[in-house]
Scaffold this motif. Structure first.
Motif, PDB file in Angstrom:
ATOM      1  N   SER A 501       0.849  -1.191   0.000  1.00  0.00           N
ATOM      2  CA  SER A 501       0.000   0.000   0.000  1.00  0.00           C
ATOM      3  C   SER A 501       0.886   1.242   0.000  1.00  0.00           C
ATOM      4  N   TYR A 502       0.378   2.298  -0.632  1.00  0.00           N
ATOM      5  CA  TYR A 502       1.158   3.534  -0.730  1.00  0.00           C
ATOM      6  C   TYR A 502       1.328   4.159   0.643  1.00  0.00           C
ATOM      7  N   ARG A 503       2.475   4.732   0.861  1.00  0.00           N
ATOM      8  CA  ARG A 503       2.643   5.532   2.070  1.00  0.00           C
ATOM      9  C   ARG A 503       3.756   6.542   1.877  1.00  0.00           C
ATOM     10  N   TRP A 504       3.700   7.586   2.725  1.00  0.00           N
ATOM     11  CA  TRP A 504       4.749   8.601   2.657  1.00  0.00           C
ATOM     12  C   TRP A 504       6.006   8.063   3.294  1.00  0.00           C
ATOM     13  N   PRO A 505       7.125   8.144   2.589  1.00  0.00           N
ATOM     14  CA  PRO A 505       8.379   7.709   3.195  1.00  0.00           C
ATOM     15  C   PRO A 505       8.808   8.710   4.274  1.00  0.00           C
ATOM     16  N   THR A 506       9.646   8.280   5.184  1.00  0.00           N
ATOM     17  CA  THR A 506      10.163   9.225   6.168  1.00  0.00           C
ATOM     18  C   THR A 506      11.416   9.884   5.603  1.00  0.00           C
ATOM     19  N   LEU A 507      11.585  11.166   5.912  1.00  0.00           N
ATOM     20  CA  LEU A 507      12.735  11.919   5.406  1.00  0.00           C
ATOM     21  C   LEU A 507      14.038  11.283   5.903  1.00  0.00           C
ATOM     22  N   LYS A 508      13.993  10.878   7.170  1.00  0.00           N
ATOM     23  CA  LYS A 508      15.182  10.267   7.774  1.00  0.00           C
ATOM     24  C   LYS A 508      15.611   9.027   6.982  1.00  0.00           C
ATOM     25  N   GLY A 509      14.623   8.197   6.651  1.00  0.00           N
ATOM     26  CA  GLY A 509      14.922   6.988   5.893  1.00  0.00           C
ATOM     27  C   GLY A 509      15.540   7.316   4.541  1.00  0.00           C
ATOM     28  N   LEU A 510      14.973   8.331   3.870  1.00  0.00           N
ATOM     29  CA  LEU A 510      15.473   8.707   2.544  1.00  0.00           C
ATOM     30  C   LEU A 510      16.913   9.212   2.625  1.00  0.00           C
ATOM     31  N   LEU A 511      17.160  10.064   3.609  1.00  0.00           N
ATOM     32  CA  LEU A 511      18.493  10.650   3.730  1.00  0.00           C
ATOM     33  C   LEU A 511      19.528   9.586   4.071  1.00  0.00           C
ATOM     34  N   ILE A 512      19.156   8.689   4.975  1.00  0.00           N
ATOM     35  CA  ILE A 512      20.080   7.617   5.332  1.00  0.00           C
ATOM     36  C   ILE A 512      20.403   6.781   4.101  1.00  0.00           C
ATOM     37  N   HIS A 513      19.372   6.497   3.321  1.00  0.00           N
ATOM     38  CA  HIS A 513      19.559   5.666   2.134  1.00  0.00           C
ATOM     39  C   HIS A 513      20.498   6.311   1.117  1.00  0.00           C
ATOM     40  N   SER A 514      20.226   7.577   0.778  1.00  0.00           N
ATOM     41  CA  SER A 514      21.044   8.162  -0.280  1.00  0.00           C
ATOM     42  C   SER A 514      22.451   8.452   0.229  1.00  0.00           C
ATOM     43  N   GLY A 515      22.575   8.810   1.500  1.00  0.00           N
ATOM     44  CA  GLY A 515      23.896   9.012   2.086  1.00  0.00           C
ATOM     45  C   GLY A 515      24.732   7.739   2.002  1.00  0.00           C
ATOM     46  N   GLU A 516      24.064   6.633   2.258  1.00  0.00           N
ATOM     47  CA  GLU A 516      24.731   5.335   2.226  1.00  0.00           C
ATOM     48  C   GLU A 516      25.255   5.019   0.824  1.00  0.00           C
ATOM     49  N   ARG A 517      24.421   5.348  -0.188  1.00  0.00           N
ATOM     50  CA  ARG A 517      24.822   5.078  -1.561  1.00  0.00           C
ATOM     51  C   ARG A 517      26.025   5.908  -1.982  1.00  0.00           C
ATOM     52  N   VAL A 518      26.008   7.201  -1.595  1.00  0.00           N
ATOM     53  CA  VAL A 518      27.120   8.081  -1.933  1.00  0.00           C
ATOM     54  C   VAL A 518      28.397   7.551  -1.290  1.00  0.00           C
ATOM     55  N   TRP A 519      28.285   7.171  -0.036  1.00  0.00           N
ATOM     56  CA  TRP A 519      29.443   6.683   0.693  1.00  0.00           C
ATOM     57  C   TRP A 519      30.000   5.410   0.071  1.00  0.00           C
ATOM     58  N   LEU A 520      29.094   4.497  -0.280  1.00  0.00           N
ATOM     59  CA  LEU A 520      29.507   3.251  -0.919  1.00  0.00           C
ATOM     60  C   LEU A 520      30.274   3.534  -2.202  1.00  0.00           C
ATOM     61  N   PHE A 521      29.755   4.484  -2.986  1.00  0.00           N
ATOM     62  CA  PHE A 521      30.388   4.828  -4.257  1.00  0.00           C
ATOM     63  C   PHE A 521      31.793   5.362  -4.022  1.00  0.00           C
ATOM     64  N   ILE A 522      31.912   6.303  -3.076  1.00  0.00           N
ATOM     65  CA  ILE A 522      33.213   6.911  -2.826  1.00  0.00           C
ATOM     66  C   ILE A 522      34.203   5.867  -2.344  1.00  0.00           C
ATOM     67  N   LYS A 523      33.740   5.029  -1.424  1.00  0.00           N
ATOM     68  CA  LYS A 523      34.629   4.064  -0.801  1.00  0.00           C
ATOM     69  C   LYS A 523      35.110   3.014  -1.810  1.00  0.00           C
ATOM     70  N   LYS A 524      34.157   2.440  -2.545  1.00  0.00           N
ATOM     71  CA  LYS A 524      34.503   1.302  -3.382  1.00  0.00           C
ATOM     72  C   LYS A 524      35.003   1.721  -4.756  1.00  0.00           C
ATOM     73  N   ALA A 525      34.268   2.630  -5.399  1.00  0.00           N
ATOM     74  CA  ALA A 525      34.643   3.000  -6.757  1.00  0.00           C
ATOM     75  C   ALA A 525      35.765   4.027  -6.759  1.00  0.00           C
ATOM     76  N   GLY A 526      35.818   4.825  -5.703  1.00  0.00           N
ATOM     77  CA  GLY A 526      36.768   5.931  -5.651  1.00  0.00           C
ATOM     78  C   GLY A 526      38.203   5.504  -5.869  1.00  0.00           C
ATOM     79  N   THR A 527      38.614   4.447  -5.194  1.00  0.00           N
ATOM     80  CA  THR A 527      40.005   4.017  -5.301  1.00  0.00           C
ATOM     81  C   THR A 527      40.350   3.591  -6.723  1.00  0.00           C
ATOM     82  N   VAL A 528      39.410   2.880  -7.355  1.00  0.00           N
ATOM     83  CA  VAL A 528      39.652   2.412  -8.719  1.00  0.00           C
ATOM     84  C   VAL A 528      39.774   3.610  -9.667  1.00  0.00           C
ATOM     85  N   ILE A 529      38.856   4.563  -9.528  1.00  0.00           N
ATOM     86  CA  ILE A 529      38.866   5.728 -10.406  1.00  0.00           C
ATOM     87  C   ILE A 529      40.162   6.514 -10.226  1.00  0.00           C
TER      88      ILE A 529
END
Lengths: 683, 74
Positions: A501-529
């Motif tokens: 069912s549809y529901r409004w996401p929580t801002l906290k959840g969204l921020l944690i999620h996208s922050g995590e993705r950015v961090w993962l990218f920097i950590k893992k892909a950063g060294t290779v780049i």
């Protein structure tokens, strides 16, 4: 061993019941709420304190059952069986009480120290469902606490129940009876195992039941035993016997028994009032979102908005990052120069390292904003509808409905697109979607098209660019079909997903999620780049003393020796070969490289464009320019893409394969186009 | 007994037989879809996946998969 925590608590439940929201509320750690069934494959942990106790919380992947069906589902049962947490909390969505209890029963059968957290009770009430909590707790024999993960209500009660649970050992444990026939067969299996093995009674109960169900994990445990074949034929006999008696398959027999128990229980604890069925807003929206005519246009509109928002918002931030690194580079260079460091060393620091780090960080805004918006789509429940409306189309090209999202994202940037393939369940589906993704023309290729189209096709700019995008899609689809036929013969995983069912996401959840993705990218892909940046720098600046990227540099001589390869494609000038080599860093670099090589200082000023244009007109014809654009579209993806492919597939095998196969395809397509065009007299 | 894809919106059905592999059967059972359970068709556009109400949740089921499931109207 000194225990770091006073107790370990596992968090489990069906997907979309508010599990991650509770996890975030308790630990505030990096974690994300998803709407794809079973999205979090990694084990996530957090810690917090309550009443002086240090508690470790482990978020288990959302699953519908404890029987091992997919990789994620073995994680939950493995954790409970092997790591033996002090308490396991199952969150139940009160709106879908019966289905949620399916896993509760299995948890109880497993002897899990269980506490049930009943979530979304208020929403259930609105649709006429009320649950008698005490009655439920008594019948299940486990504590039941009402919570609201979103509003953070009842959390303390839950924590107290957890602490209390740890101190009381399971005395009252309900036992589900499967009926005489099944019990008889179970007894045969148990007796056999008991005669061969010393085994705890509770474990024996669970194990024999799982064997009857054909659980993958249970079988794997058994396969090395000397009596495996004997037991296996015993089980098969039991299954055949039961299937004959009941006239249905073993899975349905067991499911019927379990749901029979649940129904009996629900009759005692659930009050269902007929509420006047007003069609809610969410129903109305769903009718549009899943409509066969409006569904796809609505989705395309949503994607359009996401692209606009992502690129409009990230553009200025990317500009600032570039400015910052330019400023840093200049200042550090002059500082180093004043200390008497050699030019070569300064260039390594400036172009190689600072430029490389900047090249990594410049992706941050795109990834951050894009994933924030995607998380919004996922957590609101809309993404499941997208998979539904796209499944038919995607099925035709052998892909899963969910694979559409990563493909569409590729038009923005292939890096987050490949990261988004995680929503696919099977390895084959993921790999296939990753392999064809680079052919989707990303935003960085657009400047190259714009440059060439402006010079050679000024009357048909839009059309020519559109044709390239289309070509990318066609090649992606064709390659998908070819891979499907030869590489992944196994058919894709069956399409079955819950539409939450549809529901409004929580801002906290969204921020944690996208922050995590950015961090993962920097950590893992950063060294290779960074490593690739230094290599490219070395090619462009060595041997010492040459101009950056000039004809005399290693890159320049590479360009000259590679150039003949492109002769059949119509562009054998060494400059375009060097530009292609540098395009590996990022495809838009091709434009800047042409500028450098043709001695144009500023490719963005009007005089700069003018002189670059005339230089290009000397080396290219319209036909070879188009062939060049085809090559840029299809050849090796940029290093950031290869870095995430390495990260997502876990080995260098696939990125290496990608380098060769994409470049091969690019050469072939450009060859066919150029030679075909020549035959037709377009030269 | 008809296959699932032959029913229309708002049809209430009893599942009769599942003609699919072991793993997928188990997966469906977890979601509440197994022999003798009652479900309701929410959407069937005659192409693409079906949407079915099983217990209190909406499940989208691929058309190919739905063609292996037999049911009877109630």
């Amino acid at each position: 061993m000194l225990k770091k925590y006073n107790l370990t608590v596992g968090l489990t439940g069906n997907p979309n019941v508010g599990k991650s929201t509770l996890f975030n509320a308790l630990t505030g750690s990096k974690q994300h709420v998803g709407n794809w069934p079973g999205k979090t494959v990694e084990k996530k942990e957090g810690e917090f304190s309550f009443e002086g106790k240090k508690i470790q919380l482990v978020d288990l992947p959302g699953s519908y059952s404890l029987t091992a069906y997919s990789e994620e589902e073995t994680i939950t049962s493995n954790f409970i069986l092997q790591e033996k947490p002090d308490v396991v909390v199952q969150i139940i969505d009160a709106q879908n009480f019966a289905r949620n209890l399916f896993i509760t029963i299995q948890l109880i059968e497993l002897g899990t120290p269980l506490v049930v957290a009943l979530n979304m009770v208020d929403l259930a009430k609105m649709s006429g469902i009320s649950i008698k909590i005490e009655e439920l707790s008594k019948l299940l024999g486990v504590p039941v606490v009402v919570i609201s993960a979103r509003k953070q209500v009842g959390i303390d009660d839950l924590l107290r129940a957890i602490l209390k649970k740890r101190d009381t050992k399971n005395k009252l444990r309900i036992k589900l009876t499967y009926g005489t026939e099944i019990n008889e067969e179970l007894k045969k299996i148990k007796d056999f195992i008991k005669s061969k093995e010393k085994i705890d009674k509770q474990e024996l109960d669970w194990f024999s039941l799982k064997l009857l169900e054909g659980d993958y994990r249970a079988e794997q445990n058994l396969i090395k035993k000397p009596y495996y074949l004997e037991l296996k034929s015993l089980i098969q006999k039991s299954i055949n016997h039961l299937q004959n008696i009941f006239g249905k398959d073993i899975i349905s027999i067991l499911a019927n028994t379990r749901y029979g128990f649940i129904e009996g229980l629900a009759r005692k604890v659930v009050d269902r009032k007929k509420i006047k069925q007003r069609i809610s807003f969410s129903e109305k929206f769903d009718n549009v979102a899943t409509n066969r005519f409006f569904g796809i246009p609505l989705f395309l509109f949503v994607i359009f908005l996401i692209f606009q928002a992502t690129f409009k918002l990230s553009e200025p931030i990317m500009g600032w990052i570039e400015l910052l690194f330019g400023f840093l580079g200049n200042n550090i260079s002059s500082l180093l120069a004043s200390r008497g460091f050699s030019n070569l060393f300064i260039s390594l620091i400036n172009e190689g390292i600072i430029g490389g780090v900047g090249g990594v960080l410049v992706f941050m805004p795109i990834i951050g904003i894009l994933f924030l918006l995607i998380a919004l789509l996922e957590d609101s429940g809309y993404m499941a509808r997208v998979a539904y409306i796209m499944d038919k189309l995607m099925n035709k090209i052998g892909l899963h409905g969910k694979a559409f999202i990563p493909l569409i994202l590729g038009f923005g940037c292939n890096v987050p697109a490949i990261m988004a393939t995680r929503t696919l369940e099977t390895k084959e589906d993921r790999l296939l979607t990753i392999l064809i993704n680079p052919f989707i023309s990303c935003g960085a290729r657009l400047p190259v098209y714009v440059l060439f189209v402006g010079v050679f096709f000024s009357a048909y700019q839009g059309l020519v660019i559109f044709s390239l995008y289309l070509l990318g899609i066609v090649v992606a689809i064709l390659m998908g079909l070819i891979f499907k036929k030869f590489l992944f013969k196994k058919s894709s995983s069956p399409f079955v997903i819950e539409l939450p069912s549809y529901r409004w996401p929580t801002l906290k959840g969204l921020l944690i999620h996208s922050g995590e993705r950015v961090w993962l990218f920097i950590k893992k892909a950063g060294t290779v780049i960074l490593a690739f940046s230094v290599i490219i720098w070395a090619l462009a600046s060595l041997p010492a003393g040459v101009d950056y990227g000039s004809k005399q540099s290693w890159a320049g001589s590479m360009g000259q020796s590679v150039a003949p390869v492109f002769q059949p494609l119509g562009f054998d000038n060494w400059q375009s070969s060097v530009a292609l080599i540098f395009g590996f860093v990022a495809k838009e670099v091709v434009v800047g490289t042409f500028g450098t090589l043709y001695g144009v200082d500023d490719v963005e000023s009007s005089s700069g464009i003018e002189s670059l244009n005339s230089a290009l007109q000397n080396d290219f014809t319209p036909l070879s320019a188009y062939a060049f654009m085809i090559f840029v579209l299809l050849y090796v993806p940029c290093m950031a893409v290869l870095a995430v492919v390495k990260k997502e597939t876990g080995s260098w095998k696939w990125p290496l394969f990608m380098i060769f196969y994409t470049t091969g395809i690019a050469w072939i397509v450009a060859f066919i186009f150029y030679q075909g065009g020549k035959l037709l007299g377009f030269e | 007994m008809q296959i699932l894809t032959e029913f229309k919106k708002r049809d209430k059905l009893k599942i009769k037989h599942l003609d699919c592999g072991y793993g997928f059967k188990r997966r469906l059972a977890e979601l509440g879809l197994f022999e003798s359970v009652e479900v309701e068709i929410i959407k069937n556009d005659n192409f693409g996946p079906l949407i079915i109400k099983i217990f209190d949740s909406k499940i989208a089921l691929g058309r190919g998969e739905a063609q292996k499931i037999y049911a009877q109207k109630i």
